[in-house]
Design a protein around this motif. Structure first.
Motif, PDB file in Angstrom:
ATOM      1  N   TRP A  13      -8.848   1.132  -1.591  1.00  0.00           N
ATOM      2  CA  TRP A  13      -7.865   0.605  -2.721  1.00  0.00           C
ATOM      3  C   TRP A  13      -8.723   0.192  -3.942  1.00  0.00           C
ATOM      4  O   TRP A  13      -8.296   0.404  -4.773  1.00  0.00           O
ATOM      5  N   MET A  14     -10.025  -0.035  -3.559  1.00  0.00           N
ATOM      6  CA  MET A  14     -10.778  -0.411  -4.591  1.00  0.00           C
ATOM      7  C   MET A  14     -11.435   0.713  -5.627  1.00  0.00           C
ATOM      8  O   MET A  14     -11.560   0.589  -6.774  1.00  0.00           O
ATOM      9  N   ALA A  15     -11.530   1.740  -5.007  1.00  0.00           N
ATOM     10  CA  ALA A  15     -12.029   2.946  -5.635  1.00  0.00           C
ATOM     11  C   ALA A  15     -11.607   3.486  -7.022  1.00  0.00           C
ATOM     12  O   ALA A  15     -12.311   3.577  -8.019  1.00  0.00           O
ATOM     13  N   PRO A  16     -10.074   3.638  -7.077  1.00  0.00           N
ATOM     14  CA  PRO A  16      -9.790   4.168  -8.300  1.00  0.00           C
ATOM     15  C   PRO A  16      -9.929   3.019  -9.403  1.00  0.00           C
ATOM     16  O   PRO A  16     -10.096   3.434 -10.490  1.00  0.00           O
ATOM     17  N   PHE A  17      -9.760   1.731  -9.042  1.00  0.00           N
ATOM     18  CA  PHE A  17      -9.928   0.693 -10.068  1.00  0.00           C
ATOM     19  C   PHE A  17     -11.460   0.748 -10.491  1.00  0.00           C
ATOM     20  O   PHE A  17     -11.682   0.303 -11.717  1.00  0.00           O
ATOM     21  N   GLU A  18     -12.183   1.012  -9.528  1.00  0.00           N
ATOM     22  CA  GLU A  18     -13.569   0.802  -9.980  1.00  0.00           C
ATOM     23  C   GLU A  18     -14.314   2.091 -10.680  1.00  0.00           C
ATOM     24  O   GLU A  18     -14.799   1.841 -11.696  1.00  0.00           O
ATOM     25  N   ARG A  19     -13.497   3.177 -10.700  1.00  0.00           N
ATOM     26  CA  ARG A  19     -13.822   4.401 -11.117  1.00  0.00           C
ATOM     27  C   ARG A  19     -13.254   4.301 -12.710  1.00  0.00           C
ATOM     28  O   ARG A  19     -13.748   4.587 -13.544  1.00  0.00           O
ATOM     29  N   MET A  20     -12.113   3.483 -12.900  1.00  0.00           N
ATOM     30  CA  MET A  20     -11.691   3.245 -14.442  1.00  0.00           C
ATOM     31  C   MET A  20     -12.324   2.086 -15.129  1.00  0.00           C
ATOM     32  O   MET A  20     -12.209   1.982 -16.156  1.00  0.00           O
ATOM     33  N   GLY A  21     -13.275   1.446 -14.285  1.00  0.00           N
ATOM     34  CA  GLY A  21     -14.107   0.475 -14.939  1.00  0.00           C
ATOM     35  C   GLY A  21     -13.611  -0.967 -14.731  1.00  0.00           C
ATOM     36  O   GLY A  21     -13.855  -1.957 -15.509  1.00  0.00           O
ATOM     37  N   TYR A  22     -12.252  -1.081 -14.021  1.00  0.00           N
ATOM     38  CA  TYR A  22     -11.711  -2.245 -13.888  1.00  0.00           C
ATOM     39  C   TYR A  22     -11.387  -2.885 -12.411  1.00  0.00           C
ATOM     40  O   TYR A  22     -10.317  -2.729 -11.990  1.00  0.00           O
ATOM     41  N   PRO A  23     -12.606  -3.185 -11.835  1.00  0.00           N
ATOM     42  CA  PRO A  23     -12.722  -3.317 -10.406  1.00  0.00           C
ATOM     43  C   PRO A  23     -11.442  -4.750 -10.022  1.00  0.00           C
ATOM     44  O   PRO A  23     -10.771  -4.645  -9.137  1.00  0.00           O
ATOM     45  N   TYR A  24     -11.590  -5.626 -10.878  1.00  0.00           N
ATOM     46  CA  TYR A  24     -10.723  -6.757 -10.666  1.00  0.00           C
ATOM     47  C   TYR A  24      -9.217  -6.488 -10.677  1.00  0.00           C
ATOM     48  O   TYR A  24      -8.597  -6.879 -10.248  1.00  0.00           O
ATOM     49  N   PHE A  25      -8.853  -5.481 -11.456  1.00  0.00           N
ATOM     50  CA  PHE A  25      -7.611  -5.212 -11.608  1.00  0.00           C
ATOM     51  C   PHE A  25      -6.630  -4.921 -10.576  1.00  0.00           C
ATOM     52  O   PHE A  25      -5.777  -5.075 -10.214  1.00  0.00           O
ATOM     53  N   GLY A  26      -7.337  -4.123  -9.705  1.00  0.00           N
ATOM     54  CA  GLY A  26      -6.987  -3.683  -8.356  1.00  0.00           C
ATOM     55  C   GLY A  26      -6.675  -4.835  -7.342  1.00  0.00           C
ATOM     56  O   GLY A  26      -5.508  -5.008  -6.943  1.00  0.00           O
ATOM     57  N   HIS A  27      -7.375  -5.736  -7.457  1.00  0.00           N
ATOM     58  CA  HIS A  27      -7.269  -6.986  -6.576  1.00  0.00           C
ATOM     59  C   HIS A  27      -6.011  -7.772  -7.198  1.00  0.00           C
ATOM     60  O   HIS A  27      -5.243  -8.264  -6.494  1.00  0.00           O
ATOM     61  N   TRP A  28      -6.021  -7.802  -8.662  1.00  0.00           N
ATOM     62  CA  TRP A  28      -4.918  -8.545  -8.989  1.00  0.00           C
ATOM     63  C   TRP A  28      -3.479  -8.006  -9.028  1.00  0.00           C
ATOM     64  O   TRP A  28      -2.460  -8.478  -8.585  1.00  0.00           O
ATOM     65  N   LEU A  29      -3.530  -6.627  -9.189  1.00  0.00           N
ATOM     66  CA  LEU A  29      -2.302  -5.913  -8.887  1.00  0.00           C
ATOM     67  C   LEU A  29      -1.979  -6.214  -7.305  1.00  0.00           C
ATOM     68  O   LEU A  29      -0.959  -6.104  -6.973  1.00  0.00           O
ATOM     69  N   ALA A  30      -3.022  -5.987  -6.160  1.00  0.00           N
ATOM     70  CA  ALA A  30      -2.548  -6.226  -4.784  1.00  0.00           C
ATOM     71  C   ALA A  30      -1.999  -7.372  -4.794  1.00  0.00           C
ATOM     72  O   ALA A  30      -1.125  -7.677  -3.870  1.00  0.00           O
ATOM     73  N   GLY A  31      -2.477  -8.356  -5.368  1.00  0.00           N
ATOM     74  CA  GLY A  31      -1.750 -10.023  -5.250  1.00  0.00           C
ATOM     75  C   GLY A  31      -0.470  -9.780  -5.595  1.00  0.00           C
ATOM     76  O   GLY A  31       0.467 -10.722  -5.148  1.00  0.00           O
ATOM     77  N   ALA A  32      -0.211  -9.365  -6.842  1.00  0.00           N
ATOM     78  CA  ALA A  32       1.084  -9.199  -7.464  1.00  0.00           C
ATOM     79  C   ALA A  32       2.068  -8.633  -6.605  1.00  0.00           C
ATOM     80  O   ALA A  32       3.303  -8.885  -6.643  1.00  0.00           O
ATOM     81  N   ILE A  33       1.847  -7.394  -6.229  1.00  0.00           N
ATOM     82  CA  ILE A  33       2.590  -6.636  -5.269  1.00  0.00           C
ATOM     83  C   ILE A  33       2.957  -7.470  -3.901  1.00  0.00           C
ATOM     84  O   ILE A  33       3.767  -7.476  -3.445  1.00  0.00           O
ATOM     85  N   SER A  34       1.808  -7.986  -3.488  1.00  0.00           N
ATOM     86  CA  SER A  34       1.956  -8.825  -2.201  1.00  0.00           C
ATOM     87  C   SER A  34       3.134 -10.013  -2.615  1.00  0.00           C
ATOM     88  O   SER A  34       3.909 -10.161  -1.668  1.00  0.00           O
TER      89      SER A  34
END
Length: 173
Positions: A13-34
């Motif tokens: 889950w974290m890899a694509p967001f880390e690759r884009m340089g925005y690792p926190y965005f992945g967790h924020w998105l996971a929280g919003a989708i949840s």
């Protein structure tokens, strides 16, 4: 040899967001989708206004905000468990192989994020499913549930879980 402290789902889950340089965005998105899936789950149980209130309370929860900034396994696992909950509630009213595969896949992803959290969350649903299976197979026929449907549902839920268990076994080795 280097080992990640994360189980595979969190890293995936974290890899694509880390690759884009925005690792926190992945967790924020996971929280919003949840929050969306928890709201959709509440809609299956409550009137719209109560489901909306519940979804909003989850969205503004201070715990959700804190954990979304820690880059831990909580948010990817919560995302998978919210999809699992929504899909299982659908499965209870509309037994189908498609819903079952979604239930099994979501639970497998949760298991690949935090195994014991997934097991504890899914236990009551597993008890209900096996009780329904036993009742359908041996006692009575329920609307929408037949012996063949019940067996297909168990297999469709179980197959992703077996694959996930094999993945964890290989990683553990």
């Amino acid at each position: 040899v280097t080992a990640s402290r994360y189980f595979p789902w969190t890293g995936l889950w974290m890899a694509p967001f880390e690759r884009m340089g925005y690792p926190y965005f992945g967790h924020w998105l996971a929280g919003a989708i949840s929050c969306v899936f928890f709201h959709r789950s509440l809609l299956r149980l409550l009137p719209f206004s109560w489901a909306l209130a519940g979804g909003l309370m989850i969205a503004v929860s201070p715990g959700l905000a804190v954990f979304s900034n820690l880059l831990l396994a909580h948010h990817p696992t919560m995302l998978a468990l919210s999809v699992f909950l929504w899909a299982f509630l659908r499965l209870m009213h509309l037994p189908s192989v498609g819903n079952s595969l979604l239930v099994g896949t979501a639970l497998t992803l949760a298991m690949l994020g935090r195994p014991m959290t997934a097991a504890g969350f899914a236990l009551p649903f597993g008890v209900w499913l096996f009780a329904r299976f036993f009742r359908t197979m041996f006692l009575e026929q329920s609307p929408g549930w037949t012996n063949i449907v019940s067996l297909r549902i168990l297999l469709a839920i179980g197959l992703p879980l077996v694959v996930g268990g094999l993945v964890l076994g290989v990683i553990n080795r």
